[in-house]
Motif scaffolding. Structure first.
Motif, PDB file in Angstrom:
ATOM      1  N   VAL A 136      -3.302  10.207  15.718  1.00  0.00           N
ATOM      2  CA  VAL A 136      -2.296   9.669  14.797  1.00  0.00           C
ATOM      3  C   VAL A 136      -0.957  10.370  14.987  1.00  0.00           C
ATOM      4  O   VAL A 136       0.104   9.728  15.014  1.00  0.00           O
ATOM      5  CB  VAL A 136      -2.793   9.806  13.342  1.00  0.00           C
ATOM      6  N   ILE A 179      -7.119  -0.973   8.300  1.00  0.00           N
ATOM      7  CA  ILE A 179      -5.923  -1.154   7.477  1.00  0.00           C
ATOM      8  C   ILE A 179      -4.657  -0.916   8.288  1.00  0.00           C
ATOM      9  O   ILE A 179      -3.666  -1.641   8.163  1.00  0.00           O
ATOM     10  CB  ILE A 179      -5.985  -0.220   6.257  1.00  0.00           C
ATOM     11  N   THR A 180      -4.687   0.098   9.154  1.00  0.00           N
ATOM     12  CA  THR A 180      -3.488   0.451   9.917  1.00  0.00           C
ATOM     13  C   THR A 180      -3.183  -0.579  10.987  1.00  0.00           C
ATOM     14  O   THR A 180      -2.034  -1.008  11.156  1.00  0.00           O
ATOM     15  CB  THR A 180      -3.666   1.836  10.556  1.00  0.00           C
ATOM     16  N   ALA A 240     -14.926   5.905   6.899  1.00  0.00           N
ATOM     17  CA  ALA A 240     -13.532   6.255   6.612  1.00  0.00           C
ATOM     18  C   ALA A 240     -12.638   6.001   7.825  1.00  0.00           C
ATOM     19  O   ALA A 240     -11.530   5.458   7.694  1.00  0.00           O
ATOM     20  CB  ALA A 240     -13.444   7.721   6.190  1.00  0.00           C
ATOM     21  N   VAL A 241     -13.118   6.355   9.016  1.00  0.00           N
ATOM     22  CA  VAL A 241     -12.340   6.104  10.230  1.00  0.00           C
ATOM     23  C   VAL A 241     -12.185   4.611  10.467  1.00  0.00           C
ATOM     24  O   VAL A 241     -11.094   4.125  10.833  1.00  0.00           O
ATOM     25  CB  VAL A 241     -13.008   6.793  11.445  1.00  0.00           C
ATOM     26  N   LEU A 252     -12.305   2.117   8.194  1.00  0.00           N
ATOM     27  CA  LEU A 252     -11.405   1.529   7.199  1.00  0.00           C
ATOM     28  C   LEU A 252      -9.945   1.899   7.489  1.00  0.00           C
ATOM     29  O   LEU A 252      -9.044   1.058   7.379  1.00  0.00           O
ATOM     30  CB  LEU A 252     -11.795   1.994   5.797  1.00  0.00           C
ATOM     31  N   GLY A 253      -9.714   3.161   7.864  1.00  0.00           N
ATOM     32  CA  GLY A 253      -8.353   3.565   8.196  1.00  0.00           C
ATOM     33  C   GLY A 253      -7.800   2.807   9.384  1.00  0.00           C
ATOM     34  O   GLY A 253      -6.643   2.357   9.372  1.00  0.00           O
ATOM     35  N   ALA A 254      -8.630   2.639  10.418  1.00  0.00           N
ATOM     36  CA  ALA A 254      -8.184   1.895  11.597  1.00  0.00           C
ATOM     37  C   ALA A 254      -7.944   0.425  11.263  1.00  0.00           C
ATOM     38  O   ALA A 254      -6.964  -0.171  11.724  1.00  0.00           O
ATOM     39  CB  ALA A 254      -9.216   2.021  12.713  1.00  0.00           C
TER      40      ALA A 254
END
Length: 256
Positions: free
Chosen positions: A246, A44-45, A37-38, A40-42
């Motif tokens: 964040v 995409i961002t 999850a970390v 994928l979030g990084a």
């Protein structure tokens, strides 16, 4: 007959890897679902427009993850690589208004983003075994197409890197390694490197396929994990640290 059975058992054990009981997993290791999850979030961002604002936060998270697993070299190399990429991206184009320097600066900016995402991906690759990864994705109800492919890639990529190093060492023994030999005979060097690497990759793919079938990947119904993944204190700490990073990035961006 007994000796042959022992040899076969040792070969299968080497291929499948040592069994990792739950007690051997350090408490500081993140659950694979949290790490994915970390990551994928990084990804995409950072890869989105305006994602450069989140590069320092991702690098900080990557360094903290490297320190948590005591990967001292990676913890030191990440800031140095990011500083070099940032210098190429933002300082080099200021030296002269040349289009070539501008193109190099764009490549440096893209490299900086990849380094930020790769700092988190390196922790996932180094700490999560394919078995734990597949079990975590199955518990998260992820389709088997992604579960099997991700587990195979976690095992296949390190194998290919090891095979590439072995081929390179063999080329050096035959006087074909090094930049000098590649410049003198570039086509021959490429041929002597790619052909053995492709052959070894095919053998490794067959062995990994057999290993995946023995582990029950892709079977219906889904196999039951001996040690189901569970969230722990390290995951709670990771969520708090990511939230702080964040929030700090958003406040910094609004202040600018």
């Amino acid at each position: 007959m007994t000796g042959a059975s022992r040899q076969l058992g040792s070969a299968v054990a080497q291929e499948l890897g040592p069994a990792a009981p739950e007690g051997t997993v350090a408490r500081s290791v993140l659950d694979p679902r949290t790490a994915v999850a970390v990551l994928l979030g990084a990804s995409i961002t950072i890869m989105a427009p305006g994602g450069l604002w989140f590069v320092p936060a991702a690098l900080t998270a990557g360094v903290l993850l490297a320190l948590s697993e005591r990967a001292w070299r990676r913890a030191v190399a990440l800031p140095l690589a990011a500083a070099a990429a940032a210098a190429v991206a933002f300082v080099l184009p200021l030296a002269a208004p040349w289009p070539v320097l501008g193109l190099i600066g764009v490549m440096g900016e893209f490299t900086l983003r990849i380094a930020a995402v790769g700092s988190i991906a390196a922790h996932l690759v180094q700490t999560v075994s394919p078995t734990r990864f597949a079990a975590a994705l199955r518990s998260a109800r992820v389709p088997s197409a992604f579960t099997v492919s991700g587990a195979v890639m976690l095992r296949f990529v390190p194998t290919i890197i090891t095979e590439a190093q072995a081929v390179r060492d063999a080329m050096r023994l035959r006087g074909l390694g090094g930049w000098g030999a590649m410049l003198r005979h570039p086509l021959r060097a490429i041929e002597y490197f790619t052909v053995p690497l492709m052959a070894s990759s095919l053998r490794a793919a067959e062995d990994l396929s057999a290993s995946a079938l023995l582990r029950g990947l892709g079977s219906q119904p889904n196999p039951t994990a001996m040690h189901p993944p569970r969230f722990g204190p390290a995951d709670a700490v990771a969520v708090v640290v990511v939230a702080v990073l964040v929030a700090t990035t958003l406040l910094w961006r609004s202040a600018r």
